[in-house]
Motif scaffolding. Sequence first.
Motif, PDB file in Angstrom:
ATOM      1  N   SER A  14       0.825  -1.215   0.000  1.00 27.02           N
ATOM      2  CA  SER A  14       0.000   0.000   0.000  1.00 27.02           C
ATOM      3  C   SER A  14       0.857   1.262   0.000  1.00 27.02           C
ATOM      4  O   SER A  14       0.537   2.250  -0.676  1.00 27.02           O
ATOM      5  CB  SER A  14      -0.935  -0.003   1.217  1.00 27.02           C
ATOM      6  N   ARG A  15       1.929   1.239   0.766  1.00 27.01           N
ATOM      7  CA  ARG A  15       2.828   2.407   0.827  1.00 27.01           C
ATOM      8  C   ARG A  15       3.406   2.708  -0.548  1.00 27.01           C
ATOM      9  O   ARG A  15       3.450   3.870  -0.978  1.00 27.01           O
ATOM     10  CB  ARG A  15       3.947   2.117   1.832  1.00 27.01           C
ATOM     11  N   HIS A  16       3.847   1.668  -1.258  1.00 30.51           N
ATOM     12  CA  HIS A  16       4.410   1.868  -2.592  1.00 30.51           C
ATOM     13  C   HIS A  16       3.371   2.470  -3.539  1.00 30.51           C
ATOM     14  O   HIS A  16       3.663   3.424  -4.281  1.00 30.51           O
ATOM     15  CB  HIS A  16       4.899   0.532  -3.162  1.00 30.51           C
ATOM     16  N   ILE A  17       2.165   1.894  -3.533  1.00 31.64           N
ATOM     17  CA  ILE A  17       1.153   2.320  -4.495  1.00 31.64           C
ATOM     18  C   ILE A  17       0.721   3.764  -4.263  1.00 31.64           C
ATOM     19  O   ILE A  17       0.547   4.539  -5.201  1.00 31.64           O
ATOM     20  CB  ILE A  17      -0.055   1.360  -4.450  1.00 31.64           C
ATOM     21  N   ARG A  18       0.581   4.156  -3.004  1.00 28.44           N
ATOM     22  CA  ARG A  18       0.227   5.552  -2.713  1.00 28.44           C
ATOM     23  C   ARG A  18       1.275   6.508  -3.277  1.00 28.44           C
ATOM     24  O   ARG A  18       0.948   7.543  -3.860  1.00 28.44           O
ATOM     25  CB  ARG A  18       0.105   5.756  -1.202  1.00 28.44           C
ATOM     26  N   PHE A  19       2.543   6.158  -3.103  1.00 31.97           N
ATOM     27  CA  PHE A  19       3.596   7.079  -3.520  1.00 31.97           C
ATOM     28  C   PHE A  19       3.903   6.970  -5.014  1.00 31.97           C
ATOM     29  O   PHE A  19       4.385   7.927  -5.618  1.00 31.97           O
ATOM     30  CB  PHE A  19       4.852   6.849  -2.676  1.00 31.97           C
ATOM     31  N   ILE A  20       3.609   5.817  -5.628  1.00 33.71           N
ATOM     32  CA  ILE A  20       3.716   5.728  -7.082  1.00 33.71           C
ATOM     33  C   ILE A  20       2.692   6.665  -7.717  1.00 33.71           C
ATOM     34  O   ILE A  20       2.986   7.381  -8.682  1.00 33.71           O
ATOM     35  CB  ILE A  20       3.496   4.274  -7.557  1.00 33.71           C
ATOM     36  N   ALA A  21       1.483   6.664  -7.170  1.00 36.45           N
ATOM     37  CA  ALA A  21       0.450   7.575  -7.670  1.00 36.45           C
ATOM     38  C   ALA A  21       0.871   9.027  -7.482  1.00 36.45           C
ATOM     39  O   ALA A  21       0.669   9.869  -8.361  1.00 36.45           O
ATOM     40  CB  ALA A  21      -0.875   7.309  -6.960  1.00 36.45           C
ATOM     41  N   LEU A  22       1.465   9.338  -6.331  1.00 32.54           N
ATOM     42  CA  LEU A  22       1.981  10.690  -6.090  1.00 32.54           C
ATOM     43  C   LEU A  22       3.073  11.038  -7.084  1.00 32.54           C
ATOM     44  O   LEU A  22       3.132  12.138  -7.621  1.00 32.54           O
ATOM     45  CB  LEU A  22       2.522  10.801  -4.668  1.00 32.54           C
ATOM     46  N   GLY A  23       3.973  10.073  -7.321  1.00 31.00           N
ATOM     47  CA  GLY A  23       5.105  10.322  -8.202  1.00 31.00           C
ATOM     48  C   GLY A  23       4.683  10.680  -9.603  1.00 31.00           C
ATOM     49  O   GLY A  23       5.282  11.543 -10.253  1.00 31.00           O
ATOM     50  N   SER A  24       3.624  10.024 -10.085  1.00 30.27           N
ATOM     51  CA  SER A  24       3.175  10.301 -11.435  1.00 30.27           C
ATOM     52  C   SER A  24       2.336  11.570 -11.512  1.00 30.27           C
ATOM     53  O   SER A  24       2.361  12.282 -12.505  1.00 30.27           O
ATOM     54  CB  SER A  24       2.364   9.109 -11.949  1.00 30.27           C
ATOM     55  N   ALA A  25       1.572  11.858 -10.437  1.00 28.64           N
ATOM     56  CA  ALA A  25       0.682  13.022 -10.453  1.00 28.64           C
ATOM     57  C   ALA A  25       1.405  14.317 -10.129  1.00 28.64           C
ATOM     58  O   ALA A  25       1.032  15.375 -10.620  1.00 28.64           O
ATOM     59  CB  ALA A  25      -0.462  12.811  -9.460  1.00 28.64           C
ATOM     60  N   ILE A 233      -5.764   0.048  -3.431  1.00 28.93           N
ATOM     61  CA  ILE A 233      -6.340   0.906  -4.465  1.00 28.93           C
ATOM     62  C   ILE A 233      -7.307   1.943  -3.869  1.00 28.93           C
ATOM     63  O   ILE A 233      -7.182   3.138  -4.162  1.00 28.93           O
ATOM     64  CB  ILE A 233      -7.046   0.059  -5.547  1.00 28.93           C
ATOM     65  N   PRO A 234      -8.282   1.558  -3.021  1.00 23.47           N
ATOM     66  CA  PRO A 234      -9.167   2.576  -2.448  1.00 23.47           C
ATOM     67  C   PRO A 234      -8.423   3.652  -1.649  1.00 23.47           C
ATOM     68  O   PRO A 234      -8.754   4.839  -1.734  1.00 23.47           O
ATOM     69  CB  PRO A 234     -10.097   1.758  -1.535  1.00 23.47           C
ATOM     70  N   GLY A 235      -7.405   3.244  -0.892  1.00 27.32           N
ATOM     71  CA  GLY A 235      -6.657   4.224  -0.112  1.00 27.32           C
ATOM     72  C   GLY A 235      -5.950   5.237  -0.995  1.00 27.32           C
ATOM     73  O   GLY A 235      -5.940   6.439  -0.700  1.00 27.32           O
ATOM     74  N   ALA A 236      -5.364   4.744  -2.101  1.00 25.51           N
ATOM     75  CA  ALA A 236      -4.649   5.644  -3.016  1.00 25.51           C
ATOM     76  C   ALA A 236      -5.616   6.577  -3.730  1.00 25.51           C
ATOM     77  O   ALA A 236      -5.362   7.783  -3.860  1.00 25.51           O
ATOM     78  CB  ALA A 236      -3.850   4.828  -4.030  1.00 25.51           C
ATOM     79  N   VAL A 237      -6.750   6.048  -4.184  1.00 22.85           N
ATOM     80  CA  VAL A 237      -7.716   6.864  -4.924  1.00 22.85           C
ATOM     81  C   VAL A 237      -8.343   7.923  -4.021  1.00 22.85           C
ATOM     82  O   VAL A 237      -8.483   9.090  -4.401  1.00 22.85           O
ATOM     83  CB  VAL A 237      -8.809   5.973  -5.544  1.00 22.85           C
ATOM     84  N   ASN A 238      -8.727   7.535  -2.811  1.00 23.81           N
ATOM     85  CA  ASN A 238      -9.422   8.468  -1.925  1.00 23.81           C
ATOM     86  C   ASN A 238      -8.533   9.590  -1.400  1.00 23.81           C
ATOM     87  O   ASN A 238      -9.032  10.565  -0.835  1.00 23.81           O
ATOM     88  CB  ASN A 238     -10.049   7.708  -0.751  1.00 23.81           C
ATOM     89  N   SER A 239      -7.213   9.452  -1.580  1.00 21.96           N
ATOM     90  CA  SER A 239      -6.313  10.518  -1.149  1.00 21.96           C
ATOM     91  C   SER A 239      -6.184  11.614  -2.200  1.00 21.96           C
ATOM     92  O   SER A 239      -5.553  12.645  -1.959  1.00 21.96           O
ATOM     93  CB  SER A 239      -4.926   9.951  -0.836  1.00 21.96           C
TER      94      SER A 239
END
Length: 475
Positions: A14-25, A233-239
């Motif tokens: 989960s930690r990786h996915i949240r920050f991968i989304a941040l990295g791209s956005a 996925i829900p945690g990353a999207v909802n942030s």
Amino acid sequence: MRTENAGLSRGLNSRHIRFIALGSAIGTGLFYGSSESIRAGGPAVLLAYLIGGAAVFLVLRSLGEMAVASPCAGSFGEYANRHLGPLAGFVTGWTYAFEMVIVAVADVTAIGVYMGFWFPDVPRWIWVLAAVLIVGALNLVSVKVFGELEFWLSLVKIVAIVAMIVVGIAVIAFGLGGGHAHIGLSNLWDDGGFFAGGADGFVISFAIVMFAFGGTEIIGVTAGEAQSPEKAIPGAVNSIPLRIILFYVLTLAVIMSITPWQQISDSGSPFVQIFAGVGLKSAAAVLNVVVLTAALSAINSDIFAAGRTMYGLAERGHGPSVMCRVSRNGVPWVTTLVMIGALLLAVLMNALVPGRIFLIISSIATFATVFVWMMILLTQLKARRSMSAEEAASLKFPAPFWPYGQIVTVLFMAAVMVLLALHESTRVALVVGVVWLALLTVVHLLTARRRQQRPAAAAPADTPAAVEEPAGISG
């Protein structure tokens, strides 16, 4: 490296996915491209980011619904294939891969611009080449290395942005710095008002604003390598909403309060310009390190996303079977090498047209990005309509405002497409986009006809059809 398809490694938590989304956005679209959107729309660009961000959030909730229900490599390309047909899946998947290539070209171009802060006499293409080779090599190691690298690069960006906001508020409140520019919140409504760029400027700014959000859909791509997609996925999207308000709206409000929007140029990152402009040279140098880190982080995510998308396309027979090959660490090394090779074009473009490349590339990326978002929304609409009431009620992460929110967002995305045709500097993007979609359609029709004419044969051992996933998945 193994030649058989052993499956992708589920090495992302989960930690990786949240920050991968941040990295791209949070990358070049914010740190460099925001100067273009500010120049077009003036202070009203803040409203454009809020509206665009709301639309993107709905796209990601729609994608999240499908990704949690059916996590897979290739993500939305596979969903489009399943619900809208093979042509839609083929076009969506390859357009996303194309989008990631174009976005990465913009990111490496920005690196050349940033390095000019310290080395103005060194040609940009040298820095571009170095960035491509370094980040490309790191992506070949393993998905865990990629995830950790992206975590730390994104963490640097987040800390730096928060620090910049704090320092910026101190500059506004206490009048720090020795620059000549007027400092204060009144910069947001003086000199022409909040809509200083007029209605035209406000509308045109959406073409660049939407580019800034490009890459957030990587959340869906990571589902195929997530350890617990239903949680990650829900945690990353909802942030996303908090991220948009903090990292786009608040940040740009601080920038325009410190430096009047008319004085922000496209010669570098506005983040660096504001502190250099008020006399804080050391802060400007530190921020230049940060924006370099942000660009490297975005390239890292771009290579990952394009490689996994091409892997998913090959699995469905929409790409050469060689693209299914993975290393012993579960990395699709062929697609990663293809991405690195494509990025070498950025080296050539920076050598030939260093001054005009960013606006051209960002406009083309906007077309590809918005098209993919439209396909995600249309896919989710079709998928939900095909469900029974019981199936819809059992969804673990249903998208809100269905179906009216999705329909309105599709219309909004179509309007952004039209915007590209209205401005001379972005019109080339629409031309390139239409030609690209026509080319993909022709290729798909030809390959589909060839497959129909080919006699049935046993699948070779190294093709996806011969492999049972997830038997080969490693942790």
